[in-house]
Design a protein around this motif. Sequence first.
Motif, PDB file in Angstrom:
ATOM      1  N   LYS A  74       0.175 -58.921  -5.889  1.00  0.00           N
ATOM      2  CA  LYS A  74      -0.276 -60.091  -5.013  1.00  0.00           C
ATOM      3  C   LYS A  74       0.800 -60.757  -4.365  1.00  0.00           C
ATOM      4  O   LYS A  74       1.911 -60.591  -4.792  1.00  0.00           O
ATOM      5  CB  LYS A  74      -1.131 -61.201  -5.837  1.00  0.00           C
ATOM      6  CG  LYS A  74      -2.161 -60.772  -6.884  1.00  0.00           C
ATOM      7  CD  LYS A  74      -3.342 -60.369  -5.915  1.00  0.00           C
ATOM      8  CE  LYS A  74      -4.469 -60.357  -6.714  1.00  0.00           C
ATOM      9  NZ  LYS A  74      -5.767 -59.821  -6.127  1.00  0.00           N
ATOM     10  N   GLY A  75       0.450 -61.443  -2.988  1.00  0.00           N
ATOM     11  CA  GLY A  75       1.674 -62.076  -2.468  1.00  0.00           C
ATOM     12  C   GLY A  75       2.500 -63.070  -3.030  1.00  0.00           C
ATOM     13  O   GLY A  75       1.845 -63.589  -3.996  1.00  0.00           O
ATOM     14  N   VAL A  76       3.469 -63.311  -2.618  1.00  0.00           N
ATOM     15  CA  VAL A  76       4.417 -64.482  -3.307  1.00  0.00           C
ATOM     16  C   VAL A  76       5.300 -64.909  -2.354  1.00  0.00           C
ATOM     17  O   VAL A  76       6.137 -65.656  -2.524  1.00  0.00           O
ATOM     18  CB  VAL A  76       5.384 -63.745  -4.397  1.00  0.00           C
ATOM     19  CG1 VAL A  76       4.808 -63.184  -5.368  1.00  0.00           C
ATOM     20  CG2 VAL A  76       6.190 -62.481  -3.654  1.00  0.00           C
ATOM     21  N   ALA A  77       4.727 -65.289  -1.009  1.00  0.00           N
ATOM     22  CA  ALA A  77       5.335 -65.895   0.199  1.00  0.00           C
ATOM     23  C   ALA A  77       5.472 -67.209  -0.266  1.00  0.00           C
ATOM     24  O   ALA A  77       6.836 -67.918  -0.104  1.00  0.00           O
ATOM     25  CB  ALA A  77       4.515 -65.918   1.323  1.00  0.00           C
ATOM     26  N   GLY A  78       4.710 -68.146  -0.717  1.00  0.00           N
ATOM     27  CA  GLY A  78       4.864 -69.475  -1.063  1.00  0.00           C
ATOM     28  C   GLY A  78       5.750 -69.692  -2.429  1.00  0.00           C
ATOM     29  O   GLY A  78       6.577 -70.441  -2.136  1.00  0.00           O
ATOM     30  N   LEU A  79       5.664 -69.009  -3.297  1.00  0.00           N
ATOM     31  CA  LEU A  79       6.779 -68.907  -4.436  1.00  0.00           C
ATOM     32  C   LEU A  79       8.046 -68.596  -4.257  1.00  0.00           C
ATOM     33  O   LEU A  79       9.113 -68.906  -4.565  1.00  0.00           O
ATOM     34  CB  LEU A  79       6.155 -68.058  -5.560  1.00  0.00           C
ATOM     35  CG  LEU A  79       4.938 -68.518  -6.329  1.00  0.00           C
ATOM     36  CD1 LEU A  79       4.188 -67.363  -7.154  1.00  0.00           C
ATOM     37  CD2 LEU A  79       5.217 -69.683  -7.345  1.00  0.00           C
ATOM     38  N   ALA A  80       8.326 -67.433  -3.016  1.00  0.00           N
ATOM     39  CA  ALA A  80       9.341 -67.030  -2.658  1.00  0.00           C
ATOM     40  C   ALA A  80      10.175 -68.516  -2.075  1.00  0.00           C
ATOM     41  O   ALA A  80      11.341 -68.581  -2.108  1.00  0.00           O
ATOM     42  CB  ALA A  80       9.343 -66.039  -1.791  1.00  0.00           C
TER      43      ALA A  80
END
Length: 492
Positions: free
Chosen positions: A398-404
């Motif tokens: 899954k995407g992790v753009a926000g957590l990154a």
Amino acid sequence: MTVKLSSSILAKLPPEVAGPKYDRAALKAGIVHFGVGNFHRSHQAVYLDELFNAGLGHDWALVGAGVFDGEKVGRGKLQEQDWLTTVVEQDSGHMSARVTGAMIDFLMPGDAAAIIERLADPAIKIVSLTITEGGYFIDPASGVFNPTHPDIVADAQPGATPKTVFGIILAGLLRRRDDGIVPFTIMSCDNIPHNGHVTADGVIGLARLIDEKLATWVSENVAFPNGMVDRITPATTDRERGILSSEFGLDDNWPVFCEPFRQWVLEDHFTDGRPALEKVGVQFVSDVAPYELMKIRILNGGHATIAYPAGLMDIHFVHEAMQEPLVRGFLDRLEHDEIIPTVPPVPDTVLEDYYQLIEHRFSNPKIGDTIRRLCLDGSNRQPKFIIPTIAERLKAGKGVAGLALESALWCRYCFGTTDSGAVIEPNDPSWDRLQTTARAAKAAPAAWLAMEDIYGEVGRSTLFVEAFAKALKALWADGARTTLTRYLAGNL
């Protein structure tokens, strides 16, 4: 006209201040508690005070304990007022004050002999802990007890006078074993995933360094219940003391201000009995894990989400951060897109309702919680509240753009200046290391993720490394406000 808090004025407290309805002189000690800070006094001590007010459990009174010299200051403040604490609950349109009397003694911090003597007393049936995330001697990346820590190694030496919490607790257990006394339960009240297991790892791990048979005995005979605790409780300043004095006419050396909400979910696993805390709202369950994971990811992860952008924007209070649309929007999107989807179902709980409650609690304008407090100790908090969520997202593809972006905001904060150029004072036990690494990461973002003890495998994920680098470069190029605007617009 104000009155100074002490036992002598309990019968004549100011009219709007509630007090103990029980005879404190008749209380008997049943719990030794390490880490007498604001959270303990707004949470466990309040539950016990309510139990005592109901005429129950008067042999479960609290005795404070500690291991650090710095704890002597708080002890002195409480001693001057006979171990009493004023707890003030605040929310929009609501403020109430009560004096709690569940603590009847506070052993001198660092006096190992006196503390061990009290732990050996058969009347003590529970030892509880609020020693913060950093007090458990665990490796941040793996969450496993670190037996090579110098303080643990020192406590394991033959004939050593223990100086750690675990060393003192173990010495107390050894005395009880030798005297044929039933061991006490060890109950963590800290915000740590699987806090009972983590505490067991620490106590048994130290025992193993001393004597394998002792470790086996502890493992087979001592209970370490897991628990989830929750109540937003900021630090006490002159602001809080002033409000208590002006609004209620009471002077307290160390009052506690907190939100009205509180929760305690606890495994019903005790060695030698427990107080009837279910009578005052504690939820006893067979498995705390679902509640714990929900709270740690949604609430504690949420705190981390708003902390660092607000810190970079020079926002002082948490409720002010929630009034900033970019911060509130970042919290809402990151929670719904990446955090909440990793939380399994929780018995009798709707996760969206829980999130809405969290959002309301963060927005409380009366509590006075500070952004600096939320930013504190990221080196211990991030591996518990954020990085496991990243790992789970990555594992699921899954995407992790926000957590990154959240990780990049933490890195940018640790550089030591806000977007306006204001200096951020050291705010982590490892601040020097974090600041040095953050400065290196400005040109080479991967340097931050190379902190193996914090990021572990997450820091080696190509997907996460790329997303983190993109976010950090955006923060340095454009600042937190513009970067958050781009993220919320789907352009980061």
